[in-house]
Design an enzyme around this catalytic site. Structure first.
Site, PDB file in Angstrom:
ATOM      1  N   PHE A  54       0.826  -1.206   0.000  1.00 23.22           N
ATOM      2  CA  PHE A  54       0.000   0.000   0.000  1.00 23.22           C
ATOM      3  C   PHE A  54       0.862   1.258   0.000  1.00 23.22           C
ATOM      4  O   PHE A  54       0.476   2.281  -0.557  1.00 23.22           O
ATOM      5  CB  PHE A  54      -0.927  -0.006   1.228  1.00 23.22           C
ATOM      6  CG  PHE A  54      -2.244   0.671   0.992  1.00 23.22           C
ATOM      7  CD1 PHE A  54      -2.450   1.981   1.427  1.00 23.22           C
ATOM      8  CD2 PHE A  54      -3.263   0.020   0.315  1.00 23.22           C
ATOM      9  CE1 PHE A  54      -3.664   2.611   1.204  1.00 23.22           C
ATOM     10  CE2 PHE A  54      -4.485   0.642   0.093  1.00 23.22           C
ATOM     11  CZ  PHE A  54      -4.670   1.937   0.536  1.00 23.22           C
ATOM     12  N   ARG A  90       9.082   2.622  12.538  1.00 22.67           N
ATOM     13  CA  ARG A  90       8.812   1.202  12.821  1.00 22.67           C
ATOM     14  C   ARG A  90       9.200   0.297  11.659  1.00 22.67           C
ATOM     15  O   ARG A  90       9.567  -0.852  11.841  1.00 22.67           O
ATOM     16  CB  ARG A  90       7.342   1.040  13.197  1.00 22.67           C
ATOM     17  CG  ARG A  90       7.056   1.540  14.610  1.00 22.67           C
ATOM     18  CD  ARG A  90       5.632   1.967  14.833  1.00 22.67           C
ATOM     19  NE  ARG A  90       5.459   2.454  16.219  1.00 22.67           N
ATOM     20  CZ  ARG A  90       5.805   3.671  16.613  1.00 22.67           C
ATOM     21  NH1 ARG A  90       6.335   4.552  15.737  1.00 22.67           N
ATOM     22  NH2 ARG A  90       5.654   4.040  17.880  1.00 22.67           N
ATOM     23  N   ILE A  97      -2.423   3.093   7.765  1.00 23.37           N
ATOM     24  CA  ILE A  97      -2.355   4.429   8.367  1.00 23.37           C
ATOM     25  C   ILE A  97      -3.769   4.992   8.482  1.00 23.37           C
ATOM     26  O   ILE A  97      -4.520   4.995   7.498  1.00 23.37           O
ATOM     27  CB  ILE A  97      -1.479   5.375   7.529  1.00 23.37           C
ATOM     28  CG1 ILE A  97      -0.048   4.828   7.423  1.00 23.37           C
ATOM     29  CG2 ILE A  97      -1.471   6.780   8.137  1.00 23.37           C
ATOM     30  CD1 ILE A  97       0.883   5.667   6.560  1.00 23.37           C
ATOM     31  N   HIS A 115     -12.732   2.926   8.363  1.00 27.93           N
ATOM     32  CA  HIS A 115     -12.079   1.859   7.597  1.00 27.93           C
ATOM     33  C   HIS A 115     -10.765   1.406   8.238  1.00 27.93           C
ATOM     34  O   HIS A 115     -10.399   0.234   8.147  1.00 27.93           O
ATOM     35  CB  HIS A 115     -11.847   2.329   6.158  1.00 27.93           C
ATOM     36  CG  HIS A 115     -11.610   1.200   5.231  1.00 27.93           C
ATOM     37  ND1 HIS A 115     -10.633   1.221   4.270  1.00 27.93           N
ATOM     38  CD2 HIS A 115     -12.212  -0.010   5.103  1.00 27.93           C
ATOM     39  CE1 HIS A 115     -10.637   0.087   3.599  1.00 27.93           C
ATOM     40  NE2 HIS A 115     -11.594  -0.681   4.076  1.00 27.93           N
ATOM     41  N   VAL A 160       1.337  -1.824   5.920  1.00 31.84           N
ATOM     42  CA  VAL A 160       1.206  -0.569   6.672  1.00 31.84           C
ATOM     43  C   VAL A 160      -0.226  -0.072   6.546  1.00 31.84           C
ATOM     44  O   VAL A 160      -0.724   0.095   5.422  1.00 31.84           O
ATOM     45  CB  VAL A 160       2.175   0.507   6.138  1.00 31.84           C
ATOM     46  CG1 VAL A 160       2.028   1.796   6.944  1.00 31.84           C
ATOM     47  CG2 VAL A 160       3.612   0.015   6.178  1.00 31.84           C
ATOM     48  N   GLU A 163      -9.702   9.141   7.437  1.00 26.03           N
ATOM     49  CA  GLU A 163     -10.812   9.931   7.988  1.00 26.03           C
ATOM     50  C   GLU A 163     -11.967   9.071   8.481  1.00 26.03           C
ATOM     51  O   GLU A 163     -12.853   9.557   9.173  1.00 26.03           O
ATOM     52  CB  GLU A 163     -11.334  10.887   6.905  1.00 26.03           C
ATOM     53  CG  GLU A 163     -10.310  11.897   6.409  1.00 26.03           C
ATOM     54  CD  GLU A 163     -10.847  12.685   5.236  1.00 26.03           C
ATOM     55  OE1 GLU A 163     -10.219  13.696   4.854  1.00 26.03           O
ATOM     56  OE2 GLU A 163     -11.924  12.292   4.700  1.00 26.03           O
TER      57      GLU A 163
HETATM   58  N1  LIG Z   1      -6.194   1.881   3.778  1.00 24.08           N
HETATM   59  C1  LIG Z   1      -5.319   0.817   3.717  1.00 24.08           C
HETATM   60  C2  LIG Z   1      -5.667  -0.380   3.110  1.00 24.08           C
HETATM   61  N2  LIG Z   1      -6.894  -0.516   2.551  1.00 24.08           N
HETATM   62  C3  LIG Z   1      -7.169  -1.530   1.527  1.00 24.08           C
HETATM   63  C4  LIG Z   1      -7.608  -2.863   2.128  1.00 24.08           C
HETATM   64  O1  LIG Z   1      -6.532  -3.503   2.811  1.00 24.08           O
HETATM   65  C5  LIG Z   1      -8.083  -3.796   1.011  1.00 24.08           C
HETATM   66  O2  LIG Z   1      -7.018  -3.997   0.097  1.00 24.08           O
HETATM   67  C6  LIG Z   1      -9.277  -3.232   0.284  1.00 24.08           C
HETATM   68  O3  LIG Z   1     -10.294  -2.926   1.228  1.00 24.08           O
HETATM   69  C7  LIG Z   1      -9.813  -4.217  -0.764  1.00 24.08           C
HETATM   70  O4  LIG Z   1     -10.172  -5.418  -0.136  1.00 24.08           O
HETATM   71  N3  LIG Z   1      -4.797  -1.407   3.090  1.00 24.08           N
HETATM   72  C8  LIG Z   1      -3.546  -1.294   3.654  1.00 24.08           C
HETATM   73  O5  LIG Z   1      -2.748  -2.249   3.630  1.00 24.08           O
HETATM   74  N4  LIG Z   1      -3.188  -0.127   4.260  1.00 24.08           N
HETATM   75  C9  LIG Z   1      -4.030   0.938   4.304  1.00 24.08           C
HETATM   76  O6  LIG Z   1      -3.661   2.010   4.889  1.00 24.08           O
HETATM   77  C1  LIG Z   2      -6.697   2.600   6.749  1.00 21.55           C
HETATM   78  C2  LIG Z   2      -7.505   3.061   5.628  1.00 21.55           C
HETATM   79  O1  LIG Z   2      -8.350   2.369   5.090  1.00 21.55           O
HETATM   80  C3  LIG Z   2      -7.373   4.486   5.261  1.00 21.55           C
HETATM   81  O2  LIG Z   2      -6.163   4.666   4.563  1.00 21.55           O
HETATM   82  C4  LIG Z   2      -8.535   4.911   4.395  1.00 21.55           C
HETATM   83  O3  LIG Z   2      -8.601   6.310   4.510  1.00 21.55           O
HETATM   84  P1  LIG Z   2     -10.042   6.976   4.730  1.00 21.55           P
HETATM   85  O4  LIG Z   2     -10.571   6.441   6.059  1.00 21.55           O
HETATM   86  O5  LIG Z   2      -9.766   8.472   4.785  1.00 21.55           O
HETATM   87  O6  LIG Z   2     -10.901   6.558   3.565  1.00 21.55           O
END
Ligand SMILES: Nc1c(NC[C@H](O)[C@H](O)[C@H](O)CO)[nH]c(=O)[nH]c1=O
Ligand SMILES: CC(=O)[C@@H](O)COP(=O)(O)O
Length: 140
Positions: free
Chosen positions: A11, A112, A68, A74, A66, A71
């Site tokens: 990611f 990290r 992060i 999720h 990772v 908003e």
């Molecule tokens: N926001 C982050 C994601 N989001 C994507 C999900 O892990 C997944 O690939 C998607 O929902 C499709 O199934 N993934 C990370 O590894 N790190 C993020 O910050």
């Molecule tokens: C951890 C996540 O899914 C994040 O990066 C998605 O960002 P948002 O919550 O602003 O859609």
């Protein structure tokens, strides 16, 4: 010699490169071999490792990624469900180390991921190899 699968959720490229470097250093220092598989995000790591474990080619697994906070809610889903999926695999006998960073910002992730700092990739690799050793010790 063990063969280890490094499963990465790519990611954030630069952070994953650091995590992978730490994991590879730990695996090679222990005298083992490794290969890499890449998935889009952390939610895909547990199913990817589950499928790989069915192949019977690997002795241990290192999950790297990772997450992060953004908003929305999720973050909780991605962080919580990826961790839950890896724990379910571990409890089912898969020697897997969890190197998925779940952080508030990139600064926390960088320190990290960096092998010269907190080296969470190397830490996850050591955890996976330790679970492998524990399983060998207590095998029926
Ligand atoms: N926001 C982050 C994601 N989001 C994507 C999900 O892990 C997944 O690939 C998607 O929902 C499709 O199934 N993934 C990370 O590894 N790190 C993020 O910050
Ligand atoms: C951890 C996540 O899914 C994040 O990066 C998605 O960002 P948002 O919550 O602003 O859609």
């Amino acid at each position: 010699m063990a063969h280890v699968l490094i499963a990465e959720a790519r990611f954030y490229d630069h952070l994953n490169d650091l995590l992978i470097a730490g994991a590879r250093r730990a695996i090679e220092a222990a005298g083992h071999t490794h290969e890499l598989v890449t998935v889009p995000g952390a939610l895909e790591l547990p199913p990817a490792i589950a499928r790989a474990s069915e192949a019977g080619r690997f002795d241990a697994y290192v999950a790297l990624g990772v997450v992060i906070r953004g908003e929305t809610y999720h973050f909780e889903i991605v962080a919580g469900e990826s961790a839950r999926g890896l724990m379910a695999l571990a409890l089912d006998g898969v020697a897997v180390g969890n190197g998925i960073l779940t952080v508030e910002n990139e600064e926390q992730a960088l320190v990290r991921a960096d092998p010269a700092a907190k080296d969470k990739g190397g830490e996850a690799a050591v955890a996976a190899l330790t679970l492998m050793t524990v399983a060998e010790r207590f095998a029926a």
